[in-house]
Design a protein around this motif. Structure first.
Motif, PDB file in Angstrom:
ATOM      1  N   SER A  45      32.072  22.998   0.018  1.00 15.95           N
ATOM      2  CA  SER A  45      30.952  23.108   0.713  1.00 15.95           C
ATOM      3  C   SER A  45      30.323  21.711   0.237  1.00 15.95           C
ATOM      4  O   SER A  45      29.631  20.898   1.022  1.00 15.95           O
ATOM      5  CB  SER A  45      30.073  24.006   0.569  1.00 15.95           C
TER       6      SER A  45
ATOM      7  N   ASP B  23      28.796  18.497   2.246  1.00 15.71           N
ATOM      8  CA  ASP B  23      27.375  17.975   2.083  1.00 15.71           C
ATOM      9  C   ASP B  23      27.388  16.600   1.918  1.00 15.71           C
ATOM     10  O   ASP B  23      26.302  15.851   2.219  1.00 15.71           O
ATOM     11  CB  ASP B  23      26.504  18.662   1.074  1.00 15.71           C
ATOM     12  N   SER B  24      28.050  15.902   1.388  1.00 10.43           N
ATOM     13  CA  SER B  24      28.166  14.610   1.066  1.00 10.43           C
ATOM     14  C   SER B  24      28.560  13.495   2.197  1.00 10.43           C
ATOM     15  O   SER B  24      28.421  12.602   2.157  1.00 10.43           O
ATOM     16  CB  SER B  24      29.062  13.918  -0.034  1.00 10.43           C
TER      17      SER B  24
ATOM     18  N   HIS C 222      21.663  15.115   6.393  1.00 15.34           N
ATOM     19  CA  HIS C 222      20.806  16.161   5.855  1.00 15.34           C
ATOM     20  C   HIS C 222      19.665  16.234   6.869  1.00 15.34           C
ATOM     21  O   HIS C 222      19.234  14.918   7.083  1.00 15.34           O
ATOM     22  CB  HIS C 222      20.497  16.150   4.500  1.00 15.34           C
TER      23      HIS C 222
ATOM     24  N   ASN D 235      19.647  15.472  -1.543  1.00 21.24           N
ATOM     25  CA  ASN D 235      20.845  16.469  -1.767  1.00 21.24           C
ATOM     26  C   ASN D 235      22.043  15.705  -1.351  1.00 21.24           C
ATOM     27  O   ASN D 235      23.316  16.192  -2.019  1.00 21.24           O
ATOM     28  CB  ASN D 235      20.503  17.786  -0.658  1.00 21.24           C
ATOM     29  N   GLY D 236      22.395  14.984  -0.407  1.00 17.73           N
ATOM     30  CA  GLY D 236      23.456  14.306  -0.023  1.00 17.73           C
ATOM     31  C   GLY D 236      24.069  13.349  -1.251  1.00 17.73           C
ATOM     32  O   GLY D 236      25.161  13.474  -1.556  1.00 17.73           O
TER      33      GLY D 236
ATOM     34  N   SER E 153      25.060  15.443  -3.844  1.00 21.38           N
ATOM     35  CA  SER E 153      26.542  16.224  -3.853  1.00 21.38           C
ATOM     36  C   SER E 153      27.655  14.993  -4.031  1.00 21.38           C
ATOM     37  O   SER E 153      28.468  15.355  -4.385  1.00 21.38           O
ATOM     38  CB  SER E 153      26.510  16.329  -2.356  1.00 21.38           C
TER      39      SER E 153
ATOM     40  N   SER F 123      24.570  24.123  -2.570  1.00 18.89           N
ATOM     41  CA  SER F 123      25.107  23.808  -1.117  1.00 18.89           C
ATOM     42  C   SER F 123      25.499  24.790  -0.467  1.00 18.89           C
ATOM     43  O   SER F 123      25.099  24.973   0.679  1.00 18.89           O
ATOM     44  CB  SER F 123      26.129  22.579  -1.516  1.00 18.89           C
TER      45      SER F 123
END
Length: 620
Positions: free
Chosen positions: A62, A66-67, A71, A293-294, A297, A469
């Motif tokens: 996950s 996510d990377s 987002h 968040n990206g 990640s 994530s």
């Protein structure tokens, strides 16, 4: 009279055997269900495999996804719709104009700190290991246990004590003892690389003490005597004999300390934040708090890869350790070096290490919690207001730490969450050990053995980011779990599973099949066999699989720091929050409570089980 003889009557030919009827699909299913009810190892293995796939591998997958996906809120930066595939976050971390701030500087800081901590721990732990195992220094039995105490305390205990002593006006809030006395410590001494290396080096030096000391204790002194008789000098003996044979333990300690430094959070955050000295762990945390968040990640993936590489290297060293066997069937001789008149001075040095790593930090924290003005030792300046006071000048926490509901709520949350997680962890570890041993060399057995150890390869804060994530949003029938007790329990179970599963596997390898087979012949079901045979026999390993995660979970910070909310605050996160608001006395009081609970639990467990963290130096 003539007799007429009749021809003999041949017996009827036997009937041809009937062709065997092939069982129907329903009959085969019933048979398999009956077998599974009496011996459900395979089915339990399948269930555990599915659990491991979702709770161990799915979070890592996950965070990788996510990377690589846009987002919500980043559509303007990527010029793409949310959810589409993108390389924007990888570009931002590794190639953008701010890549140095986001990744490269924290990476260099992480590597230099890890190298510094490793060297510092080797100087302290290695010298203490040699004194305890190879010399006639007095007090070796007591020091063998005392010098392990720093690892029983939370890793940021020394960091809080360092701030209490050396904090200057740059960070604001309560002044440090030296600043209050009119001595302004420079920034390089108060914050940043040097204090982080010293704090973590003292915390991880017991790793070297135990691993290196255990190897030294088993080293045969006759090898040194033989070389000395052949005319070799002490330097040659150390370089050509002792050091090569110590390489496995030295390499293992190096990789373990290095890997621990990758994911540690509390100490780098407290001592690096005032001067913007970031490691990869603190950079990841800050990006999560700013909703990047990206980017977080992508950083977490790097931490995971580095951690996996280091621990795989440690596994290879352990396999090659068979080439360095120094203890044979004839036994070994461990001759102690006579220090003569240096015995007591050397004991003073070892006791000084204990004082610097445990006594002085703890006393400093205690003094800070009972002083109105730091560094002022007049009787009027001592008070208990920060422990039991009703009205303090701290706006966000206007009472003593023992008053109000914040501390007790956090303590109850810690005991409840960590306690439940430890019980689940212990039982799950024993169950995994049962399947791994009973299933032999099957694919399920091999997968469970490796998957249950995988969380050890992933640094704590990176694993927490992976769980954030996976469980931040609803995925299929699983609702969003962020901010719930369930998520904290799950992540603590998974991250401490390597300890309980290894304990369960080792225990089940010592338990033969005969007791269960005898009970099965008597008609006992599987649940009865487990309840009446396996659990009573393996209650010791089960207790270890519960107690170790409990003690470690009470001190856990890196795994839970980004998963807790105001309603799920723990003692560890409460102490960090108070420190962020510069409520130094209250934060130090909370750290002392955590340290007392962790040390007390460790001591009681050692007394109850007859074990010791310093067992590697037993008999020194």
């Amino acid at each position: 009279m003539s007799v007429i003889l009749s021809p003999p009557v041949e017996p009827p030919a036997p009937a041809a055997p009937a062709a065997p009827t092939r069982p129907t699909r329903l009959q085969r299913l019933r048979y398999r269900l009956q077998v599974a009810r009496r011996e459900p190892t395979a089915w339990i293995g399948v269930v555990l495999t599915l659990v491991m796939l979702y709770l161990v591998l799915a979070p890592i997958v996950s965070i990788v996804l996510d990377s690589l996906r846009v987002h919500v809120g980043d559509e303007g930066h990527t010029h793409q719709l949310a959810g589409e595939w993108t390389s924007y976050y990888l570009w931002r971390v590794f190639r953008s104009p701010v890549n140095s701030l986001l990744f490269w500087e924290p990476l260099i800081n992480t590597l230099t700190v890890a190298v510094g901590v490793t060297l510092f721990a080797f100087v302290v732990g290695g010298s203490m290991a040699w004194l305890l195992t190879r010399t006639n220094m007095p007090g070796r039995t007591w020091l063998a246990t005392a010098l392990v105490v720093p690892y029983m305390l939370p890793s940021w205990t020394f960091a809080m004590a360092w701030l209490t002593l050396f904090k200057n006006r740059k960070a604001g809030g309560t002044l440090g003892f030296l600043e209050a006395a009119g001595i302004t410590p420079p920034d390089w001494l108060a914050y940043g690389r040097l204090p982080i290396i010293v704090a973590l080096g003292l915390h991880y030096s017991p790793f070297v003490l135990l691993l290196f000391g255990n190897a030294l204790r088993r080293f045969d002194s006759q090898l040194e005597d033989s070389a000395r008789m052949l005319g070799a000098s002490r330097r040659t003996i150390a370089r050509r004999i002792v050091l090569p044979l110590m390489l496995p333990s030295l390499g293992s300690a190096t990789l373990l300390i290095f890997a621990k430094c990758l994911g540690t959070f509390g100490t780098p955050y407290l001592l690096g934040l005032p001067v913007n000295f970031n490691l990869l762990s603190t950079s990841l945390y800050q990006n999560l708090h700013t909703r990047q968040n990206g980017v977080a990640s992508a950083i977490a993936i790097v931490i995971v890869l580095m951690g996996v590489t280091l621990v795989l290297g440690d596994s290879r060293l352990m396999r090659e350790q068979k080439r360095f066997v120094t203890v044979g069937a004839k036994g070994a001789m461990n001759r102690l070096t006579n220090l003569r008149r240096w015995r007591w001075p050397v004991f003073g040095v070892a006791a000084g290490v204990f004082a610097v790593s445990v006594v002085i930090p703890v006393i400093t924290l205690i003094l800070s919690t009972v002083m109105i003005k730091p560094g002022n030792f007049s009787l009027r300046n001592f008070t208990l207001r920060y422990w039991i006071g009703e009205r303090l000048d701290t706006v966000g926490f206007p009472h003593g730490i023992l008053r109000g509901t914040e501390l007790w709520s956090a303590a109850w949350n810690s005991v409840r969450i960590v306690g439940i997680a430890s019980l689940i962890c212990g039982f799950l570890g024993l169950l995994i050990g049962y399947v791994v041993v009973r299933a032999g060399r099957s694919r399920i057995s091999q997968f469970l053995r490796q998957a249950s150890f995988l969380p050890y390869l992933v640094p704590g804060i990176a694993f927490a980011a992976a769980y954030l994530s996976l469980f931040a949003v609803q995925r299929g029938p699983i609702p969003p779990l962020y901010g719930t007790f369930a998520l904290l329990i799950i992540v603590l179970v998974v991250t401490h599973l390597p300890y309980s599963s290894r304990s369960g596997i080792a225990a089940m390898m010592q338990l033969g099949r005969e007791p269960e087979e005898a009970a099965q012949v008597c008609g006992a079901r599987w649940t009865t066999r487990v309840r009446r045979i396996v659990l009573p026999i393996q209650k010791g390993p089960l207790a270890v699989g519960v107690v170790l995660p409990f003690i470690s979970g009470l001190k856990e910070l890196s795994v839970v720091i980004i998963l807790t909310t105001a309603g799920t605050n723990l003692l560890t996160t409460l102490s960090i929050s108070l420190s962020e608001y510069s409520y130094t006395q209250l934060a130090n009081a909370t750290v002392l409570i955590i340290a007392a609970v962790a040390f007390g639990a460790t001591y009681l467990v050692q007394k109850a089980t007859g074990s010791s963290l310093a067992s590697g130096l037993e008999g020194a």
